[in-house]
Design a protein around this motif. Sequence first.
Motif, mmCIF file in Angstrom:
data_model
loop_
_atom_site.group_PDB
_atom_site.id
_atom_site.type_symbol
_atom_site.label_atom_id
_atom_site.label_comp_id
_atom_site.label_asym_id
_atom_site.label_seq_id
_atom_site.Cartn_x
_atom_site.Cartn_y
_atom_site.Cartn_z
ATOM 1 N N PRO A 8 0.822 -1.216 0.000
ATOM 2 C CA PRO A 8 0.000 0.000 0.000
ATOM 3 C C PRO A 8 0.857 1.268 0.000
ATOM 4 O O PRO A 8 0.854 2.041 0.951
ATOM 5 N N LEU A 9 1.622 1.449 -1.059
ATOM 6 C CA LEU A 9 2.508 2.594 -1.200
ATOM 7 C C LEU A 9 2.166 3.352 -2.471
ATOM 8 O O LEU A 9 1.496 2.836 -3.360
ATOM 9 N N LYS A 10 2.672 4.568 -2.558
ATOM 10 C CA LYS A 10 2.506 5.357 -3.773
ATOM 11 C C LYS A 10 3.407 4.772 -4.863
ATOM 12 O O LYS A 10 4.427 4.146 -4.572
ATOM 13 N N PRO A 11 3.053 4.982 -6.131
ATOM 14 C CA PRO A 11 3.862 4.419 -7.225
ATOM 15 C C PRO A 11 5.330 4.837 -7.181
ATOM 16 O O PRO A 11 6.215 4.024 -7.439
ATOM 17 N N LYS A 53 3.458 -1.712 -14.559
ATOM 18 C CA LYS A 53 2.311 -1.939 -13.682
ATOM 19 C C LYS A 53 2.392 -1.052 -12.439
ATOM 20 O O LYS A 53 1.404 -0.451 -12.023
ATOM 21 N N ILE A 54 3.570 -0.948 -11.861
ATOM 22 C CA ILE A 54 3.758 -0.150 -10.646
ATOM 23 C C ILE A 54 3.481 1.324 -10.911
ATOM 24 O O ILE A 54 2.808 1.994 -10.134
ATOM 25 N N LEU A 55 3.996 1.829 -12.027
ATOM 26 C CA LEU A 55 3.879 3.257 -12.335
ATOM 27 C C LEU A 55 2.645 3.593 -13.169
ATOM 28 O O LEU A 55 2.475 4.739 -13.582
ATOM 29 N N HIS A 56 1.804 2.604 -13.413
ATOM 30 C CA HIS A 56 0.568 2.787 -14.181
ATOM 31 C C HIS A 56 0.857 3.380 -15.563
ATOM 32 O O HIS A 56 0.189 4.304 -16.013
ATOM 33 N N LEU A 57 1.872 2.827 -16.224
ATOM 34 C CA LEU A 57 2.234 3.275 -17.559
ATOM 35 C C LEU A 57 1.482 2.461 -18.601
ATOM 36 O O LEU A 57 1.068 1.331 -18.347
ATOM 37 N N HIS A 58 1.333 3.018 -19.765
ATOM 38 C CA HIS A 58 0.691 2.321 -20.870
ATOM 39 C C HIS A 58 1.575 1.155 -21.299
ATOM 40 O O HIS A 58 2.794 1.218 -21.227
ATOM 41 N N LEU A 59 0.955 0.091 -21.754
ATOM 42 C CA LEU A 59 1.715 -1.092 -22.166
ATOM 43 C C LEU A 59 2.647 -0.812 -23.337
ATOM 44 O O LEU A 59 3.643 -1.496 -23.528
ATOM 45 N N HIS A 60 2.326 0.187 -24.136
ATOM 46 C CA HIS A 60 3.140 0.510 -25.306
ATOM 47 C C HIS A 60 4.226 1.537 -25.002
ATOM 48 O O HIS A 60 4.836 2.073 -25.923
ATOM 49 N N THR A 61 4.483 1.810 -23.726
ATOM 50 C CA THR A 61 5.574 2.699 -23.357
ATOM 51 C C THR A 61 6.883 2.065 -23.805
ATOM 52 O O THR A 61 7.141 0.901 -23.508
ATOM 53 N N PRO A 62 7.716 2.795 -24.545
ATOM 54 C CA PRO A 62 8.961 2.201 -25.047
ATOM 55 C C PRO A 62 9.873 1.736 -23.919
ATOM 56 O O PRO A 62 9.994 2.397 -22.886
ATOM 57 N N ASN A 63 10.500 0.607 -24.141
ATOM 58 C CA ASN A 63 11.406 0.041 -23.142
ATOM 59 C C ASN A 63 12.589 0.962 -22.874
ATOM 60 O O ASN A 63 13.098 1.018 -21.760
ATOM 61 N N GLU A 64 13.038 1.685 -23.893
ATOM 62 C CA GLU A 64 14.182 2.570 -23.734
ATOM 63 C C GLU A 64 13.890 3.671 -22.729
ATOM 64 O O GLU A 64 14.776 4.111 -22.007
ATOM 65 N N LEU A 65 12.648 4.141 -22.688
ATOM 66 C CA LEU A 65 12.297 5.201 -21.749
ATOM 67 C C LEU A 65 12.256 4.690 -20.318
ATOM 68 O O LEU A 65 12.421 5.456 -19.384
#
Length: 175
Positions: A8-11, A53-65
């Motif tokens: 139960p922590l913030k991202p 998943k932890i940071l609630h990013l889109h699945l298509h976020t580039p791996n390099e970023l």
Amino acid sequence: MQRLVALPLKPIQKSSLLKGFLLPRILHSLMGTRVTKDLLGSLDKINRQYTKKILHLHLHTPNELIQAPVREGGLGVCELSVSVPQILLRRLDGLRDRAADDPIVMAMLASGRIDGFRTRLRKMLAHFPEGGHKQLVEQGVFSRELNAASQDSSSRSWIDAKPAGSICKRQTFHR
């Protein structure tokens, strides 16, 4: 990773636990084992999935970023398939430099087995460009706008300029 997601922590707190505690433990445990490109690739894939998943990013976020250092526009999450071979190569080179006067250690380092290991480590790093993550981020389709914004002084003026006054003034209540 599953326990980290369930905390139960913030991202941002989960992300700092991942980068500051969990990944260094994994990295340390990989130093004494026989590592393969497939093992490191699968660990990186799991790492990226849970980071998204932890940071609630889109699945298509580039791996390099995700894996680029913060100073290069990324999140700074360690890429094991690059870090482990680089660390092992640096250790071999450092050992060779320190043991230049010892003929026994130099003979051991000149053996075919060590040369084969060094070659295997260099092959593991073949996919990673010399320019590093910065070059990968600059070439990315989704990150071109981020790079343009980072070069534009007006878009980062809020970072460079110190605020003139306090944003939140302390309010006192009288009875």
